[in-house]
Design an enzyme around this catalytic site. Structure first.
Site, PDB file in Angstrom:
ATOM      1  N   GLU A 188      22.602  16.267  -8.442  1.00  0.00           N
ATOM      2  CA  GLU A 188      23.754  16.508  -9.309  1.00  0.00           C
ATOM      3  C   GLU A 188      24.180  17.949  -9.083  1.00  0.00           C
ATOM      4  O   GLU A 188      23.346  18.823  -8.816  1.00  0.00           O
ATOM      5  CB  GLU A 188      23.411  16.319 -10.782  1.00  0.00           C
ATOM      6  CG  GLU A 188      23.184  14.876 -11.182  1.00  0.00           C
ATOM      7  CD  GLU A 188      22.962  14.760 -12.675  1.00  0.00           C
ATOM      8  OE1 GLU A 188      23.898  14.325 -13.370  1.00  0.00           O
ATOM      9  OE2 GLU A 188      21.858  15.117 -13.132  1.00  0.00           O
ATOM     10  N   GLU A 191      16.088   6.721 -14.865  1.00  0.00           N
ATOM     11  CA  GLU A 191      17.174   7.293 -14.046  1.00  0.00           C
ATOM     12  C   GLU A 191      16.582   8.378 -13.171  1.00  0.00           C
ATOM     13  O   GLU A 191      15.887   9.267 -13.668  1.00  0.00           O
ATOM     14  CB  GLU A 191      18.264   7.871 -14.955  1.00  0.00           C
ATOM     15  CG  GLU A 191      19.344   8.645 -14.187  1.00  0.00           C
ATOM     16  CD  GLU A 191      20.408   9.242 -15.111  1.00  0.00           C
ATOM     17  OE1 GLU A 191      20.680   8.655 -16.177  1.00  0.00           O
ATOM     18  OE2 GLU A 191      20.949  10.302 -14.742  1.00  0.00           O
TER      19      GLU A 191
END
Ligand code: CA
Ligand code: CA
Length: 398
Positions: free
Chosen positions: A282, A277
């Site tokens: 974020e 990932e």
């Protein structure tokens, strides 16, 4: 003016009619200076729609009079702004002798963008031959929002459209009239997924849509639950290595968790985190001026590990204020994260140590807003809904 015309012989019926007309025009007992009251107590509240694009403000006299009444009026701003929300007017109108009503008309600006309910005033600034009942000389008008699209400005950082030695191999500029389903599909549901998130992901247009060159992902409070969208390019657009630029405005608020990220295309068979990932961006909505870049890896979930770094803009700003560009430069030797073309974190291809290195395979994109979860915590009374992420483009250069 003399009121006693010379009466000529005529048939009786016609003669009587003439007398009636003469009596109404020339009653000597009428006060030629009667001063009527202007009644203007009506506040107007209407939706901002084409059908209501002109607001009407009635003016009523308590009695008509034999003279014309003139009323001067103008609009004044409250929360609604001249030109932006309504067309200002400053004018006079005549209520003709013998009549007792008239109206002021104000055009409002109708668009598709969500706003607060906004108010302006219509003020009667003076009159001739009349007074104002109770001294009331203004009406307040409320333009009620009936739109759901978010207005945004295009300001903020814009990345280069090309890089030396690299070619644009794919992009979605979101310039079509709708979401391009040859690039994107949806994850649905997800309430209670691994991170204890609260949202239910939908493919409804309330949670994702394209408008004016931007993809919008919208997290909504539906009263009993939250909805949002999580879009992915799995099986549609997958890439191995490249300079990836994503220009976006981010949401904010306690419990709000937007992400622009990638998973290995072998996720369906290898599972997470073995597929790898890469979190391009974020943000934890309670720290709306800080973004994070992270990689997750591990042969299986019991060996999950991650490493990453963050960067901030001044605390007086947030990533909701204007566009920024979130990038990775991903090569066989490692990954560098950039904010507005400024590198802030890097890993090399030894980052996974004794665990498999998964970042040498095709990956697909995921764009989403999560609501709640172990990392961001949960929405509280300070969290404003709806919250949106607007994506101007996703570009891949190789
Ligand atoms: Ca509007
Ligand atoms: Ca665009």
């Amino acid at each position: 003016m003399p009121c006693l015309p010379v009466l000529k012989p005529m048939p009786t019926l016609l003669f009587m009619s003439a007398l009636v007309i003469l009596s109404t025009q020339c009653r000597p007992e009428e006060d030629p200076h009667v001063v009527p009251e202007i009644r203007f107590p009506i506040d107007i509240s209407k939706d901002e729609t084409e059908a209501n694009s002109t607001f009407e403000f009635p003016i009523v006299l308590n009695q008509s009079t034999s003279r014309d009444i003139m009323v001067h009026y103008e609009t004044r701003e409250l929360t609604a702004l001249e030109g932006e929300d309504y067309i200002p007017v400053a004018d006079s109108l005549v209520i003709p002798a013998g009549t007792a009503t008239a109206s002021i008309f104000v055009d409002i600006v109708v668009d598709d963008y969500m706003e607060e309910d906004e108010e302006f005033r219509v003020v009667l600034t003076g009159s001739s031959n009349a007074t104002f009942a109770g001294g009331i000389q203004e009406a307040i008008s409320t333009i009620r929002n009936d739109d759901s699209l978010f207005p945004i400005s295009g300001g903020g950082y814009m990345s280069a459209s090309s890089y030396p030695g690299k070619t644009l191999v794919w992009s979605d500029e979101f310039d079509a009239g709708s979401i391009d389903l040859s690039n994107w599909t949806y994850d649905l549901g997800a309430n209670g997924w691994g991170n204890q998130e609260l949202q239910n992901y939908t493919s409804n247009s309330e949670n994702s849509y394209v408008d004016d060159g931007h993809l919008f992902i919208v997290a909504r409070d539906e009263g009993t639950h939250y909805t949002s969208a999580r879009m992915k390019s799995i099986g549609l657009q997958e890439f191995q290595y490249g300079r990836i630029d994503v220009r976006a405005i981010l949401p904010k608020g306690q419990g709000i968790w937007p992400a622009i990220w990638m998973l290995g295309a072998n996720f369906p068979t290898s599972g997470w985190p073995a597929c790898g990932e890469m979190d391009i961006m974020e943000l934890i909505g309670s720290s709306p001026n800080t973004v994070h870049g992270t990689v997750h890896y591990g042969a299986d979930w019991t060996q999950h590990n991650y490493t990453g770094g963050g960067t901030s803009i001044p605390w007086t700003e947030t990533f909701s204020d204007e566009f920024h560009v979130f990038s990775i430069d991903w090569t066989p030797s490692g990954i560098t994260w950039l904010l507005d073309d400024q590198p802030f974190y890097s890993v090399d291809n030894a980052v996974t140590g004794s665990q498999p290195y998964p970042f040498d395979n095709p990956f697909f994109f995921i764009l989403n807003i999560a609501v709640g979860g172990q990392w961001p915590g949960y929405p509280d009374a300070t969290t404003a809904f709806p919250q949106f992420m607007a994506v101007d483009y996703v570009r891949v250069f190789q």
